[in-house]
Design a protein around this motif. Structure first.
Motif, PDB file in Angstrom:
ATOM      1  N   ARG A 184       0.835  -1.202   0.000  1.00 11.31           N
ATOM      2  CA  ARG A 184       0.000   0.000   0.000  1.00 11.31           C
ATOM      3  C   ARG A 184       0.868   1.250   0.000  1.00 11.31           C
ATOM      4  N   THR A 185       1.976   1.231   0.754  1.00 12.66           N
ATOM      5  CA  THR A 185       2.866   2.378   0.805  1.00 12.66           C
ATOM      6  C   THR A 185       3.500   2.636  -0.561  1.00 12.66           C
ATOM      7  N   VAL A 186       3.975   1.575  -1.226  1.00 12.98           N
ATOM      8  CA  VAL A 186       4.544   1.730  -2.573  1.00 12.98           C
ATOM      9  C   VAL A 186       3.494   2.298  -3.518  1.00 12.98           C
ATOM     10  N   ARG A 187       2.301   1.765  -3.445  1.00 13.14           N
ATOM     11  CA  ARG A 187       1.206   2.235  -4.307  1.00 13.14           C
ATOM     12  C   ARG A 187       0.926   3.722  -4.074  1.00 13.14           C
ATOM     13  N   ASN A 188       0.822   4.117  -2.806  1.00  8.55           N
ATOM     14  CA  ASN A 188       0.532   5.516  -2.490  1.00  8.55           C
ATOM     15  C   ASN A 188       1.664   6.443  -2.924  1.00  8.55           C
ATOM     16  N   LEU A 189       2.901   6.011  -2.721  1.00  9.51           N
ATOM     17  CA  LEU A 189       4.044   6.816  -3.161  1.00  9.51           C
ATOM     18  C   LEU A 189       4.020   6.995  -4.680  1.00  9.51           C
ATOM     19  N   ALA A 190       3.704   5.910  -5.394  1.00 10.72           N
ATOM     20  CA  ALA A 190       3.648   5.988  -6.858  1.00 10.72           C
ATOM     21  C   ALA A 190       2.539   6.925  -7.310  1.00 10.72           C
ATOM     22  N   PHE A 191       1.368   6.825  -6.692  1.00  9.12           N
ATOM     23  CA  PHE A 191       0.261   7.694  -7.069  1.00  9.12           C
ATOM     24  C   PHE A 191       0.571   9.148  -6.745  1.00  9.12           C
ATOM     25  N   ASN A 192       1.218   9.388  -5.604  1.00  6.42           N
ATOM     26  CA  ASN A 192       1.601  10.761  -5.259  1.00  6.42           C
ATOM     27  C   ASN A 192       2.597  11.314  -6.273  1.00  6.42           C
ATOM     28  N   LEU A 193       3.544  10.488  -6.674  1.00  4.46           N
ATOM     29  CA  LEU A 193       4.534  10.908  -7.664  1.00  4.46           C
ATOM     30  C   LEU A 193       3.874  11.252  -8.991  1.00  4.46           C
ATOM     31  N   ARG A 194       2.953  10.391  -9.445  1.00  7.41           N
ATOM     32  CA  ARG A 194       2.255  10.648 -10.708  1.00  7.41           C
ATOM     33  C   ARG A 194       1.398  11.906 -10.620  1.00  7.41           C
ATOM     34  N   ARG A 195       0.733  12.081  -9.483  1.00 10.60           N
ATOM     35  CA  ARG A 195      -0.095  13.281  -9.302  1.00 10.60           C
ATOM     36  C   ARG A 195       0.763  14.530  -9.333  1.00 10.60           C
ATOM     37  N   ASP A 196       1.893  14.492  -8.623  1.00 10.06           N
ATOM     38  CA  ASP A 196       2.779  15.657  -8.590  1.00 10.06           C
ATOM     39  C   ASP A 196       3.361  15.948  -9.973  1.00 10.06           C
TER      40      ASP A 196
END
Length: 200
Positions: free
Chosen positions: A80-92
Motif C-alpha cells: 500500500r505504501t509503494v502504491r501511495n508513493l507511486a500515485f503521489n509521484l504521478r499526481r505531482d
C-alpha cells in the motif's frame, strides 16, 4: 535468491521489526523487495524511480516500526505504501506538467494508447510479450488486482487492504480482467495458451 516466508513467518518478522531487530528487517527486505519492485514498475514504468519508491517504503517502515499496530500486516502495508508513493509521484508530475504546458498539450499527453493489434499466430516469447501488453492495457484497478494476486501472491483480503476496497470488489476486478484477457488472447489465436495462463 528470494526466500519464501509463510504468513506466520512474516508475522514473526513483523513483530521482530517492531522491536527494532535489524536482522529481521533485512530478511523482510530480502523477501519482499522483488515483489514490491515489480509492482512499482507497473505503476511508474521507470526502473530507477521504482527502486526509489520501494526503498522509500522500507525507510518509512523502519521509521514507523514502533508506532505500527502489532496486528498490522506488514506485507500489505508495504504494498500500500509503494502504491501511495507511486500515485503521489504521478499526481505531482501531472501537476507540474499542467503548470508548464498548455491544457491542450496536457490532454494530448493523457490520451490512452491505441490497443495492441496482435498477430493471428502467437507462440513462445511472442505470447509473453502479448500478454504483458494486454495486461498493460487493462484499466488500472483491474491490472493492479491481477498483478497483486496472480504475480505477487497476495490474498484477496491483502489486496483489498492495499487497494482500499472490499475483497468482493477485488474479485470483481479480477473477473473483469481475466475475461478481457481471455477474449483478447482468443482473438489473437492463442485460446489454449490463454486458458492455461488464466487457470494457473
Amino acid at each position: 535468491m528470494t526466500t519464501f516466508f509463510s504468513p506466520d513467518d512474516l508475522s514473526d518478522l513483523a513483530a521482530r521489526v517492531q522491536r527494532s531487530d535489524e536482522l529481521a528487517f533485512r530478511q523482510l527486505f530480502d523477501a519482499l523487495y522483488g515483489p514490491l519492485l515489480r509492482t512499482a514498475r507497473t505503476l511508474v514504468r521507470d526502473e530507477a524511480v521504482a527502486e526509489d519508491l520501494v526503498q522509500e517504503a522500507f525507510v518509512r517502515l523502519w521509521d514507523w516500526r514502533t508506532r505500527l499496530d502489532a496486528e498490522t500486516p506488514l506485507r500489505a502495508w508495504l504494498f500500500r505504501t509503494v502504491r501511495n508513493l507511486a500515485f503521489n509521484l504521478r499526481r505531482d508530475a501531472a501537476t507540474r506538467q499542467q503548470l508548464l504546458t498548455d491544457p491542450a498539450a496536457l490532454a494530448s499527453a493523457a490520451s490512452p494508447r491505441p490497443a495492441a493489434s496482435p498477430d493471428a499466430h502467437v507462440c513462445g516469447d511472442d505470447l509473453t510479450t502479448l500478454v504483458s501488453a494486454l495486461i498493460d492495457d487493462l484499466p488500472p484497478r483491474q491490472r493492479e488486482a491481477l498483478l497483486l494476486t496472480r504475480v505477487e501472491g497476495l490474498s484477496h483480503t491483502e489486496v483489498a487492504d492495499v487497494m482500499g476496497c472490499a475483497p468482493r470488489t477485488v474479485n470483481n476486478h479480477l473477473v473483469a480482467a481475466l475475461s478481457t484477457l481471455r477474449w483478447r488472447l482468443a482473438d489473437a489465436g492463442a485460446m489454449v495458451a490463454a486458458f492455461l495462463w488464466c487457470v494457473t
